[in-house]
Scaffold this motif. Structure first.
Motif, short mmCIF file in Angstrom:
data_model
loop_
_atom_site.label_atom_id
_atom_site.label_comp_id
_atom_site.label_asym_id
_atom_site.label_seq_id
_atom_site.Cartn_x
_atom_site.Cartn_y
_atom_site.Cartn_z
N ARG A 96 0.84 -1.21 0.00
CA ARG A 96 0.00 0.00 0.00
C ARG A 96 0.87 1.25 0.00
O ARG A 96 0.58 2.22 -0.70
CB ARG A 96 -0.93 0.01 1.22
CG ARG A 96 -2.10 -0.93 1.06
CD ARG A 96 -3.08 -0.84 2.20
NE ARG A 96 -3.59 0.52 2.32
CZ ARG A 96 -4.20 0.98 3.39
NH1 ARG A 96 -4.39 0.21 4.44
NH2 ARG A 96 -4.65 2.21 3.43
N TRP A 97 1.92 1.25 0.80
CA TRP A 97 2.84 2.40 0.85
C TRP A 97 3.47 2.62 -0.51
O TRP A 97 3.50 3.73 -1.02
CB TRP A 97 3.92 2.13 1.92
CG TRP A 97 4.83 3.28 2.18
CD1 TRP A 97 4.71 4.20 3.18
CD2 TRP A 97 6.00 3.66 1.44
NE1 TRP A 97 5.73 5.12 3.11
CE2 TRP A 97 6.54 4.81 2.05
CE3 TRP A 97 6.65 3.15 0.33
CZ2 TRP A 97 7.69 5.45 1.59
CZ3 TRP A 97 7.79 3.78 -0.14
CH2 TRP A 97 8.29 4.92 0.50
N GLU A 140 0.91 3.95 -3.02
CA GLU A 140 0.55 5.35 -2.78
C GLU A 140 1.64 6.30 -3.27
O GLU A 140 1.37 7.26 -3.98
CB GLU A 140 0.31 5.56 -1.28
CG GLU A 140 -0.10 6.95 -0.91
CD GLU A 140 -1.50 7.30 -1.37
OE1 GLU A 140 -1.74 8.49 -1.65
OE2 GLU A 140 -2.35 6.41 -1.46
N TYR A 141 2.87 6.02 -2.88
CA TYR A 141 3.94 6.96 -3.19
C TYR A 141 4.52 6.81 -4.60
O TYR A 141 5.25 7.68 -5.05
CB TYR A 141 5.04 6.86 -2.13
CG TYR A 141 4.55 7.36 -0.80
CD1 TYR A 141 4.15 8.69 -0.65
CD2 TYR A 141 4.45 6.53 0.29
CE1 TYR A 141 3.67 9.17 0.55
CE2 TYR A 141 3.97 7.00 1.51
CZ TYR A 141 3.59 8.31 1.63
OH TYR A 141 3.11 8.78 2.83
N SER A 188 2.37 6.48 -7.14
CA SER A 188 1.24 6.85 -7.99
C SER A 188 1.47 8.18 -8.72
O SER A 188 2.23 9.04 -8.27
CB SER A 188 -0.04 6.95 -7.17
OG SER A 188 0.00 8.10 -6.33
#
Length: 85
Positions: free
Chosen positions: A66-67, A70-71, A73
């Motif tokens: 997930r991290w 997110e970063y 993207s």
């Protein structure tokens, strides 16, 4: 709060006063390097996971998936660029 930010001039910000606008400018200046680093790390790790020989199930189950998502993207990259400008 936002109204005061929009109405202050750049001269007021440059004067060093701790007005609402000046505080936001300082906050953005402090956050920009962190956001740029996180965007770089997210993209680098994402690329490594895509090119690595790890099977798909292990990639999807990565504890930091997930991290990384997110970063790495496009939305986060756009936000980091906007904050820098």
């Amino acid at each position: 709060f936002l109204k005061s930010i929009r109405t202050e001039s750049s001269a007021e910000v440059a004067s060093g006063e701790d007005s609402a606008c000046a505080l936001v400018v300082k906050l953005c200046a402090a956050m920009a390097p962190c956001m740029r680093l996180y965007a770089f790390l997210g993209k680098t790790i994402e690329t490594a996971l895509e090119t690595d020989s790890i099977d798909r199930a292990d990639k999807e189950g990565h504890p930091y998936r997930r991290w990384i998502g997110e970063y790495s993207s496009l939305e986060f990259e756009a936000l980091a660029r906007k904050l820098e400008s």
